[in-house]
Structures are given as structure tokens and as C-alpha cells.
Design a protein around this motif. Sequence first.
Motif, PDB file in Angstrom:
ATOM      1  N   GLU A 213       0.804  -1.222   0.000  1.00 11.27           N
ATOM      2  CA  GLU A 213       0.000   0.000   0.000  1.00 11.27           C
ATOM      3  C   GLU A 213       0.836   1.269   0.000  1.00 11.27           C
ATOM      4  O   GLU A 213       0.404   2.295  -0.544  1.00 11.27           O
ATOM      5  CB  GLU A 213      -0.950  -0.001   1.203  1.00 11.27           C
ATOM      6  N   GLU A 214       2.019   1.252   0.588  1.00  7.48           N
ATOM      7  CA  GLU A 214       2.833   2.465   0.628  1.00  7.48           C
ATOM      8  C   GLU A 214       3.254   2.919  -0.762  1.00  7.48           C
ATOM      9  O   GLU A 214       3.672   4.065  -0.953  1.00  7.48           O
ATOM     10  CB  GLU A 214       4.075   2.254   1.507  1.00  7.48           C
ATOM     11  N   HIS A 215       3.111   2.042  -1.761  1.00  2.31           N
ATOM     12  CA  HIS A 215       3.485   2.376  -3.136  1.00  2.31           C
ATOM     13  C   HIS A 215       2.269   2.657  -4.034  1.00  2.31           C
ATOM     14  O   HIS A 215       2.454   2.991  -5.199  1.00  2.31           O
ATOM     15  CB  HIS A 215       4.293   1.229  -3.753  1.00  2.31           C
ATOM     16  N   TRP A 216       1.077   2.519  -3.507  1.00  2.00           N
ATOM     17  CA  TRP A 216      -0.104   2.586  -4.374  1.00  2.00           C
ATOM     18  C   TRP A 216      -0.510   3.997  -4.763  1.00  2.00           C
ATOM     19  O   TRP A 216      -1.015   4.231  -5.857  1.00  2.00           O
ATOM     20  CB  TRP A 216      -1.292   1.898  -3.705  1.00  2.00           C
ATOM     21  N   GLY A 217      -0.366   4.945  -3.861  1.00  2.00           N
ATOM     22  CA  GLY A 217      -0.856   6.293  -4.133  1.00  2.00           C
ATOM     23  C   GLY A 217      -2.364   6.361  -3.958  1.00  2.00           C
ATOM     24  O   GLY A 217      -3.049   5.361  -3.756  1.00  2.00           O
ATOM     25  N   GLY A 218      -2.877   7.563  -4.036  1.00  2.00           N
ATOM     26  CA  GLY A 218      -4.317   7.747  -3.936  1.00  2.00           C
ATOM     27  C   GLY A 218      -4.843   7.516  -2.534  1.00  2.00           C
ATOM     28  O   GLY A 218      -4.097   7.329  -1.570  1.00  2.00           O
ATOM     29  N   ASN A 219      -6.165   7.525  -2.442  1.00  2.00           N
ATOM     30  CA  ASN A 219      -6.853   7.365  -1.166  1.00  2.00           C
ATOM     31  C   ASN A 219      -7.971   6.353  -1.323  1.00  2.00           C
ATOM     32  O   ASN A 219      -8.572   6.229  -2.398  1.00  2.00           O
ATOM     33  CB  ASN A 219      -7.447   8.704  -0.711  1.00  2.00           C
ATOM     34  N   LEU A 220      -8.268   5.650  -0.240  1.00  2.00           N
ATOM     35  CA  LEU A 220      -9.382   4.709  -0.277  1.00  2.00           C
ATOM     36  C   LEU A 220     -10.660   5.432  -0.690  1.00  2.00           C
ATOM     37  O   LEU A 220     -10.975   6.510  -0.187  1.00  2.00           O
ATOM     38  CB  LEU A 220      -9.568   4.043   1.074  1.00  2.00           C
ATOM     39  N   LEU A 221     -11.381   4.821  -1.602  1.00  2.00           N
ATOM     40  CA  LEU A 221     -12.577   5.449  -2.157  1.00  2.00           C
ATOM     41  C   LEU A 221     -13.814   5.154  -1.320  1.00  2.00           C
ATOM     42  O   LEU A 221     -14.726   5.971  -1.236  1.00  2.00           O
ATOM     43  CB  LEU A 221     -12.789   4.940  -3.590  1.00  2.00           C
ATOM     44  N   LEU A 222     -13.859   3.977  -0.698  1.00  2.00           N
ATOM     45  CA  LEU A 222     -15.056   3.511  -0.019  1.00  2.00           C
ATOM     46  C   LEU A 222     -14.840   3.419   1.478  1.00  2.00           C
ATOM     47  O   LEU A 222     -13.722   3.233   1.955  1.00  2.00           O
ATOM     48  CB  LEU A 222     -15.461   2.125  -0.558  1.00  2.00           C
ATOM     49  N   GLY A 223     -15.944   3.508   2.220  1.00  2.00           N
ATOM     50  CA  GLY A 223     -15.902   3.259   3.648  1.00  2.00           C
ATOM     51  C   GLY A 223     -15.760   1.770   3.927  1.00  2.00           C
ATOM     52  O   GLY A 223     -15.907   0.932   3.034  1.00  2.00           O
ATOM     53  N   GLU A 224     -15.499   1.444   5.166  1.00  2.00           N
ATOM     54  CA  GLU A 224     -15.250   0.051   5.529  1.00  2.00           C
ATOM     55  C   GLU A 224     -16.457  -0.838   5.235  1.00  2.00           C
ATOM     56  O   GLU A 224     -16.300  -1.966   4.740  1.00  2.00           O
ATOM     57  CB  GLU A 224     -14.875  -0.049   7.011  1.00  2.00           C
ATOM     58  N   ASP A 225     -17.660  -0.368   5.514  1.00  2.00           N
ATOM     59  CA  ASP A 225     -18.853  -1.177   5.251  1.00  2.00           C
ATOM     60  C   ASP A 225     -19.042  -1.413   3.754  1.00  2.00           C
ATOM     61  O   ASP A 225     -19.394  -2.524   3.329  1.00  2.00           O
ATOM     62  CB  ASP A 225     -20.103  -0.521   5.840  1.00  2.00           C
ATOM     63  N   GLU A 226     -18.810  -0.363   2.967  1.00  2.00           N
ATOM     64  CA  GLU A 226     -18.913  -0.505   1.511  1.00  2.00           C
ATOM     65  C   GLU A 226     -17.838  -1.450   0.987  1.00  2.00           C
ATOM     66  O   GLU A 226     -18.096  -2.304   0.130  1.00  2.00           O
ATOM     67  CB  GLU A 226     -18.771   0.868   0.846  1.00  2.00           C
ATOM     68  N   MET A 227     -16.632  -1.295   1.490  1.00  2.00           N
ATOM     69  CA  MET A 227     -15.532  -2.151   1.075  1.00  2.00           C
ATOM     70  C   MET A 227     -15.839  -3.619   1.360  1.00  2.00           C
ATOM     71  O   MET A 227     -15.505  -4.509   0.568  1.00  2.00           O
ATOM     72  CB  MET A 227     -14.251  -1.732   1.801  1.00  2.00           C
ATOM     73  N   GLN A 228     -16.504  -3.870   2.487  1.00  2.00           N
ATOM     74  CA  GLN A 228     -16.779  -5.245   2.885  1.00  2.00           C
ATOM     75  C   GLN A 228     -17.707  -5.938   1.902  1.00  2.00           C
ATOM     76  O   GLN A 228     -17.615  -7.162   1.718  1.00  2.00           O
ATOM     77  CB  GLN A 228     -17.377  -5.274   4.298  1.00  2.00           C
ATOM     78  N   ILE A 229     -18.597  -5.192   1.251  1.00  2.00           N
ATOM     79  CA  ILE A 229     -19.484  -5.784   0.243  1.00  2.00           C
ATOM     80  C   ILE A 229     -18.655  -6.387  -0.883  1.00  2.00           C
ATOM     81  O   ILE A 229     -18.899  -7.521  -1.329  1.00  2.00           O
ATOM     82  CB  ILE A 229     -20.456  -4.733  -0.324  1.00  2.00           C
ATOM     83  N   TYR A 230     -17.650  -5.656  -1.337  1.00  2.00           N
ATOM     84  CA  TYR A 230     -16.759  -6.163  -2.389  1.00  2.00           C
ATOM     85  C   TYR A 230     -15.927  -7.336  -1.888  1.00  2.00           C
ATOM     86  O   TYR A 230     -15.748  -8.342  -2.593  1.00  2.00           O
ATOM     87  CB  TYR A 230     -15.825  -5.046  -2.869  1.00  2.00           C
ATOM     88  N   ILE A 231     -15.403  -7.204  -0.694  1.00  2.00           N
ATOM     89  CA  ILE A 231     -14.568  -8.266  -0.139  1.00  2.00           C
ATOM     90  C   ILE A 231     -15.352  -9.566  -0.049  1.00  2.00           C
ATOM     91  O   ILE A 231     -14.876 -10.634  -0.464  1.00  2.00           O
ATOM     92  CB  ILE A 231     -14.018  -7.848   1.238  1.00  2.00           C
ATOM     93  N   ASP A 232     -16.562  -9.492   0.486  1.00  2.00           N
ATOM     94  CA  ASP A 232     -17.394 -10.694   0.609  1.00  2.00           C
ATOM     95  C   ASP A 232     -17.665 -11.318  -0.757  1.00  2.00           C
ATOM     96  O   ASP A 232     -17.622 -12.542  -0.916  1.00  2.00           O
ATOM     97  CB  ASP A 232     -18.715 -10.357   1.293  1.00  2.00           C
ATOM     98  N   ALA A 233     -17.936 -10.473  -1.749  1.00  2.00           N
ATOM     99  CA  ALA A 233     -18.274 -10.989  -3.085  1.00  2.00           C
ATOM    100  C   ALA A 233     -17.100 -11.730  -3.701  1.00  2.00           C
ATOM    101  O   ALA A 233     -17.268 -12.821  -4.264  1.00  2.00           O
ATOM    102  CB  ALA A 233     -18.719  -9.838  -3.992  1.00  2.00           C
ATOM    103  N   PHE A 234     -15.901 -11.161  -3.603  1.00  2.00           N
ATOM    104  CA  PHE A 234     -14.757 -11.782  -4.277  1.00  2.00           C
ATOM    105  C   PHE A 234     -14.107 -12.875  -3.431  1.00  2.00           C
ATOM    106  O   PHE A 234     -13.474 -13.772  -3.991  1.00  2.00           O
ATOM    107  CB  PHE A 234     -13.757 -10.710  -4.703  1.00  2.00           C
ATOM    108  N   GLU A 235     -14.289 -12.846  -2.126  1.00  2.00           N
ATOM    109  CA  GLU A 235     -13.858 -13.996  -1.331  1.00  2.00           C
ATOM    110  C   GLU A 235     -14.718 -15.210  -1.655  1.00  2.00           C
ATOM    111  O   GLU A 235     -14.221 -16.343  -1.695  1.00  2.00           O
ATOM    112  CB  GLU A 235     -13.923 -13.670   0.159  1.00  2.00           C
ATOM    113  N   ALA A 236     -15.995 -14.983  -1.904  1.00  2.00           N
ATOM    114  CA  ALA A 236     -16.900 -16.091  -2.213  1.00  2.00           C
ATOM    115  C   ALA A 236     -16.731 -16.584  -3.645  1.00  2.00           C
ATOM    116  O   ALA A 236     -16.756 -17.792  -3.901  1.00  2.00           O
ATOM    117  CB  ALA A 236     -18.349 -15.654  -1.986  1.00  2.00           C
ATOM    118  N   GLY A 237     -16.551 -15.663  -4.587  1.00  2.00           N
ATOM    119  CA  GLY A 237     -16.571 -16.039  -6.001  1.00  2.00           C
ATOM    120  C   GLY A 237     -15.224 -16.113  -6.683  1.00  2.00           C
ATOM    121  O   GLY A 237     -15.102 -16.698  -7.760  1.00  2.00           O
ATOM    122  N   GLY A 238     -14.198 -15.494  -6.084  1.00  2.00           N
ATOM    123  CA  GLY A 238     -12.881 -15.502  -6.706  1.00  2.00           C
ATOM    124  C   GLY A 238     -12.804 -14.601  -7.928  1.00  2.00           C
ATOM    125  O   GLY A 238     -13.747 -13.874  -8.263  1.00  2.00           O
ATOM    126  N   TYR A 239     -11.657 -14.671  -8.610  1.00  2.00           N
ATOM    127  CA  TYR A 239     -11.394 -13.784  -9.745  1.00  2.00           C
ATOM    128  C   TYR A 239     -11.288 -14.511 -11.082  1.00  2.00           C
ATOM    129  O   TYR A 239     -11.137 -13.864 -12.122  1.00  2.00           O
ATOM    130  CB  TYR A 239     -10.109 -12.994  -9.494  1.00  2.00           C
TER     131      TYR A 239
END
Length: 331
Positions: A213-239
Amino acid sequence: MHPIYQSPDFVETNGVELAVYRHGPDHKATDKPAIFFLHGFPEIAYSWRAQMEALGDAGYPVFAPDQRGYGRSDKPEGVENYTMAHLIGDLEGLLDHYGIEQVVFVGHDWGAIILWSLPLYINDRILGLGGLNVAHVAHYRDDPIKLFRGKFGPDMYIVRFQEEGACEPILEADVRETVRFFMRAPGGKRDADRKPSKQTESLDMLGMLQKGEEHWGGNLLLGEDEMQIYIDAFEAGGYTAPLHWYRNMGNNWLAEKKHLIDGVLPVIEKPSLMITADMDRACPPYLAKGMEERVTPLTMVHLENCGHWSQQQMPDAVNGAIIEWLEEHFK
């Protein structure tokens, strides 16, 4: 969780079951056109929550599917199940299911790639087209993967995505970190002063992800609750299934050839909207140059101080642009 995102319809279409989120009036109870929102990579229907709320509350029947391979929708095995014909066939099946003859499609990122291909497949079902960040470009002179490799080198993310099984372990090693990497807004002067790296110049997103993360730049776009929706989806379904969309870019390019007229794609003759963002490094605004020659009538809207995830970073501006365009063309 956003209330619109809690209870999807589950619709059987084109050999898969898709989760479809809805808001606004029944399409049969209003003269306003139905709107179908198409998400991109690595997103889900949830990315359209602000647009669904705004347009639904304004009286438009709105629909946003988790497209095949994503979210709560089916993820059939096999790269051959993710061609453009499959992705658009799913959408045609949804229109048939809901009994909707014509709609306005709005797409972002990969959803916009689908969007600009729709006229080649189901032109009679289209009222209008609204694209975010990804422009309608001319037919590539050669296989796009070959062109990307030649311009950016072998580390460019789309090139690296082509090998099945090579990228999934990197993206899935820590899904929370992967989501935090992608879902970022540009950091203004901090990013402008950052020295270019091998990864940024070659669009090696996987390399950037692995640097930390120290190399990524920018700022987090979503709040933690919003982020968790994405995390749950891709942990369940993969890439794997989402990456299969990229693995068909060469096949889609070949399929597009049969639609060429004197070597070029036919002009899209539907009211269209193109929204660009000045800080979108993956899909810079200059790619939309000349679109008016390929799409007519075309409305262009440019967002300042905005990155790639425009509908989530600047929802009010995007909602306003879409509604203004709809009111102009679809009263």
C-alpha cells in the motif's frame, strides 16, 4: 448494506442464473424508459447503488445485474463461457424475462465495452447508450492483446491476465488488500509529485499490488462497510470468472470483424452519452477523441479531479449528467 442491494431477483437466462437488483417504478407503470446498469471489473452491481437510488427515485425503472461470473450470479467454468456473445445474450434474456422491448443501457469499465458492442448484437432493443470512462474506439487493426503487449510490454495487466491460473493466486492471496488496491481515488498533488515507476509506466497492476500500500498512491474510495461488500463478493466467487472476460478479448475482436463495413464498424445511431474523467490513468480521456465520428448523436461530459471509479467517486455529478441527458432525449 444499501437497501437496494438486499433482495435481488434471481433470473434464469441464457443458461445461467443472474442476480438482478431493481429500484423505481414498474416499467409498465411509467412512460420513462427503463435503465440497465452494467458494471465493470472488478466490480459488482453494488457499484451503481447511488445511480439506482437517484434515478429510481426520479421515476425511472432501474435494473443492475451482477453479470455472469460476478457477485451472486452464476460463474460457469471455462473461458469459452465468457465471450461477448454470452454476455450480451444474458442481457437480451433479462429484457425478455421482464417483458421490456427497449431500454437505455449505462455501462462503466467492462460494462462500457459491452455497451458499445450492443448495437452489433441487439440494436433493436436499444433506446440509448451511456458510457463511463471507457470510450467507443475504432476496430483494432490487430489482435488487441498483441497490440497491448507491443505498446506496454508483457507486464501490462491485460496481457498478464491472459494466462489462466497465473494471476488468480496474486489477486486472491488477500482479497481485502486486492479490493483496497483497486478501490482508490487519485490523491491529487501527492500522486502528481510521485515519480513514475516501472509498474505505473507499464500498467503492471499486479506488480503494483504486490509492492504494498505504501506504493499505491491515492486514497481509499469507499468506507469500511462498503468495502466489505466487495470483499465478501470476491472472497466467495474468486477472480477466475471475471478474468475470463479479458481472456476473450481476442475472440471478441475476431467476432467483431464480421460486422465491419469497408474495414470499419458501422456508426452507432442511438442517443449516446460519454463521461470521461481527467485523472483516469487506465482509460484516459483522449481515448474518446473522435467518438463523434463513430456515435451520433453524442453528448460528452468531462469530470475534473476524478479517477476511474467515477460513479462512486462523484455520484452526484454522474447522476446529474445521466438525468440531464435522459430528459433531453427520452421525455
